[in-house]
Write a protein that holds these residues in place. Structure first.
Motif, mmCIF file in Angstrom:
data_model
loop_
_atom_site.group_PDB
_atom_site.id
_atom_site.type_symbol
_atom_site.label_atom_id
_atom_site.label_comp_id
_atom_site.label_asym_id
_atom_site.label_seq_id
_atom_site.Cartn_x
_atom_site.Cartn_y
_atom_site.Cartn_z
ATOM 1 N N LYS A 133 0.815 -1.215 0.000
ATOM 2 C CA LYS A 133 0.000 0.000 0.000
ATOM 3 C C LYS A 133 0.850 1.268 0.000
ATOM 4 O O LYS A 133 0.575 2.211 -0.736
ATOM 5 C CB LYS A 133 -0.947 -0.003 1.208
ATOM 6 N N ASN A 134 1.885 1.305 0.833
ATOM 7 C CA ASN A 134 2.647 2.558 0.937
ATOM 8 C C ASN A 134 3.942 2.559 0.119
ATOM 9 O O ASN A 134 4.469 3.623 -0.201
ATOM 10 C CB ASN A 134 2.964 2.870 2.410
ATOM 11 N N SER A 135 4.470 1.358 -0.249
ATOM 12 C CA SER A 135 5.730 1.266 -1.016
ATOM 13 C C SER A 135 6.784 2.192 -0.427
ATOM 14 O O SER A 135 7.465 2.946 -1.137
ATOM 15 C CB SER A 135 5.484 1.612 -2.494
ATOM 16 N N ALA A 136 6.933 2.130 0.893
ATOM 17 C CA ALA A 136 7.812 3.068 1.582
ATOM 18 C C ALA A 136 9.256 2.959 1.105
ATOM 19 O O ALA A 136 9.910 3.973 0.806
ATOM 20 C CB ALA A 136 7.732 2.819 3.091
ATOM 21 N N GLY A 137 9.786 1.725 1.016
ATOM 22 C CA GLY A 137 11.168 1.565 0.595
ATOM 23 C C GLY A 137 11.406 2.051 -0.823
ATOM 24 O O GLY A 137 12.395 2.728 -1.103
ATOM 25 N N ALA A 138 10.488 1.736 -1.722
ATOM 26 C CA ALA A 138 10.649 2.137 -3.121
ATOM 27 C C ALA A 138 10.614 3.657 -3.268
ATOM 28 O O ALA A 138 11.428 4.238 -3.996
ATOM 29 C CB ALA A 138 9.545 1.498 -3.962
ATOM 30 N N ARG A 139 9.710 4.299 -2.581
ATOM 31 C CA ARG A 139 9.594 5.756 -2.709
ATOM 32 C C ARG A 139 10.830 6.458 -2.165
ATOM 33 O O ARG A 139 11.298 7.464 -2.714
ATOM 34 C CB ARG A 139 8.336 6.244 -1.995
ATOM 35 N N LEU A 140 11.386 5.933 -1.062
ATOM 36 C CA LEU A 140 12.583 6.549 -0.499
ATOM 37 C C LEU A 140 13.779 6.371 -1.436
ATOM 38 O O LEU A 140 14.547 7.320 -1.659
ATOM 39 C CB LEU A 140 12.898 5.949 0.869
ATOM 40 N N VAL A 141 13.950 5.187 -1.993
ATOM 41 C CA VAL A 141 15.074 4.938 -2.894
ATOM 42 C C VAL A 141 14.943 5.801 -4.150
ATOM 43 O O VAL A 141 15.940 6.342 -4.651
ATOM 44 C CB VAL A 141 15.149 3.443 -3.245
ATOM 45 N N GLN A 142 13.752 5.960 -4.658
ATOM 46 C CA GLN A 142 13.562 6.772 -5.861
ATOM 47 C C GLN A 142 13.949 8.226 -5.629
ATOM 48 O O GLN A 142 14.634 8.841 -6.452
ATOM 49 C CB GLN A 142 12.102 6.668 -6.321
ATOM 50 N N VAL A 143 13.537 8.782 -4.501
ATOM 51 C CA VAL A 143 13.884 10.174 -4.243
ATOM 52 C C VAL A 143 15.374 10.300 -3.932
ATOM 53 O O VAL A 143 16.024 11.303 -4.279
ATOM 54 C CB VAL A 143 13.008 10.764 -3.113
ATOM 55 N N GLY A 144 15.956 9.271 -3.296
ATOM 56 C CA GLY A 144 17.389 9.283 -3.024
ATOM 57 C C GLY A 144 18.210 9.246 -4.304
ATOM 58 O O GLY A 144 19.228 9.944 -4.421
ATOM 59 N N LEU A 145 17.786 8.452 -5.256
ATOM 60 C CA LEU A 145 18.474 8.401 -6.547
ATOM 61 C C LEU A 145 18.392 9.736 -7.269
ATOM 62 O O LEU A 145 19.370 10.199 -7.867
ATOM 63 C CB LEU A 145 17.853 7.304 -7.424
ATOM 64 N N ALA A 146 17.217 10.368 -7.215
ATOM 65 C CA ALA A 146 17.039 11.638 -7.909
ATOM 66 C C ALA A 146 17.846 12.761 -7.267
ATOM 67 O O ALA A 146 18.390 13.624 -7.962
ATOM 68 C CB ALA A 146 15.550 12.002 -7.936
#
Length: 433
Positions: free
Chosen positions: A131-144
């Protein structure tokens, strides 16, 4: 037989001169192979640098849409966090929902403090769900915000602490995509960091993130443990290594996508694996899925694989029937050669029926076959040729069956039978009622 067919047969003196299936993989073309799409769906090629890499889109939604953690009702989130903390040599307390948003602010995300990012990534992976995809969202913003090498360092430290594929599956896939699409300077920085962090504990993750780098893949396969098989099956490897990994694992988690990569790498040589997969398939779905791959990989070995396993199921014979319609001579050549090597009533009967339907193709196949095999097949067919007996040699019942006789209906006889002396009333004696 036409003059053109006779000319083809005269010129077809070797197996190579027969029309064989060619063209390689046709499953991607829905117009050519609709059956593959119906059975296997739209199978995407795994992302591998230099082979297949769609554009990587940077995602910054976490900066404007804060992340709220879920309540840890079962205690599983805290269990994962403590495993990560222990492996990293840290002491962390699980962020409750009320604390997650104040922690994951824009200002903190913009900073490149490795210690804060390590804990934030651990917290998000522990609380990660569909539901929240917390790990994926954090990694995506970290990469950007901070680049590929920065997030690679964070994830490798966490994976070394808690080497669980299911915990990192989503974020490793994102990082793999970022590495595959990185420009040369960014890729060089990420590769240098990965080289410095290379150890037995991180080898499966490194092979997964750099699937095109054979030295790491080969080393990871040599020391692979069952828990890490899923990380390795979509890496660049030989067909022999792929078969070995499949045998060790017993199955493939992402079967179709990993086969798709093998087909892209090795083309018709992948049929060696598909033949082994077909031999093991028992249930309906694995059988139909494997046959769809075999039919989609157009090559000479396609016929041999189906002929060898034709006794397995009616679906296998149906696939061979479809192939024989387009390549009857090559199919007969292969089937007669297989029949000469082993005794099989089913193979013999199927080949005889095909030979009866395809006389010109049979002549081509017999010309290309070794003399001993062709002669043996001709002798078999000769035993089936029977001259018709003359009518006067047949028994009367066969010359004139009863249903062919023209006779008038006869009056049925009336049979009279004497009445039996049976009383119409039975009187039971006293005591027997």
């Amino acid at each position: 037989m036409t003059h053109f067919e006779q000319k083809i047969i005269a010129e077809s003196s070797t197996p190579e001169s027969l029309p064989w299936p060619t063209g390689g993989f046709t499953g991607s073309n829905k117009k050519v192979n609709q059956r593959f799409v119906e059975v296997c769906g739209d199978v995407e090629l795994p992302i591998v640098r230099g082979i297949h890499c769609p554009p990587f889109r940077k995602e910054l939604s976490l900066l404007t849409n804060p992340l709220a953690f879920d309540e840890d009702l079962s205690g599983s989130y805290d269990g994962i966090l403590q495993s990560l903390a222990q492996g990293c040599g840290r002491r962390w307390t699980l962020w409750q929902p009320a604390r997650s948003q104040p922690e994951l602010t824009r200002d903190k995300l913009m900073t490149n403090d490795p210690e804060w990012w390590l804990e934030a990534a651990a917290q998000c992976h522990a609380n990660n769900n569909y539901k929240n995809s917390a790990g994926a969202r954090l990694v995506q913003v970290g990469l950007a915000l901070h680049g590929t090498a920065f997030m690679l360092d964070i994830l490798l430290k966490l994976f070394r602490a808690y080497p669980n594929y299911h915990c990192f599956a989503q974020t490793l896939a994102i990082l793999r995509h970022a590495i595959a699409s990185a420009d040369e300077p960014e890729y060089a920085a990420a590769f240098a960091l990965a080289e410095s962090a290379r150890a037995e504990a991180t080898l499966p993750a490194l092979a997964h993130l750099f699937p095109h780098h054979r030295p790491w893949v080969d080393e990871a396969l040599a020391f692979a443990e069952p828990k890490n098989y899923r990380l390795l099956e979509e890496c660049v490897m030989s067909v022999e290594q792929f078969i070995g990994l499949w045998r060790q694992c017993g199955h493939l988690y992402g079967e179709n996508s990993s086969i798709r990569l093998q087909v892209e790498l090795h083309g018709p040589d992948t049929m060696r694996f598909l033949a082994k997969l077909l031999a093991r398939a028992t249930d309906r779905w694995p059988l139909e899925n494997t046959l769809a791959w075999i039919e989609a990989l157009s090559c000479p070995a396609q016929i041999g694989t189906l002929v060898k396993h034709m006794e397995k199921a009616k679906e296998t014979r149906a696939a061979l029937d479809r192939l024989a319609e387009s390549f009857p001579a090559a199919t007969l050549y292969t089937a007669i050669g297989e029949w000469h090597q082993r005794s099989s009533r089913m193979l013999e009967g199927w080949t005889l029926r095909l030979a009866a339907r395809q006389e010109a193709a049979l002549a081509q196949a017999l010309t290309a076959l070794p003399t001993a095999q062709a002669d043996a097949w001709r002798q078999l067919m000769a035993t089936l040729d029977r001259t018709e007996a003359p009518a006067d040699a047949l028994p009367g019942l066969l010359r004139e069956p009863p249903w062919t006789r023209k006779t008038r209906p006869q009056t049925l006889p009336v049979l009279e039978f004497p009445l039996l002396p049976t009383p119409t009333v039975i009187i039971w004696p006293t005591g027997e009622e």
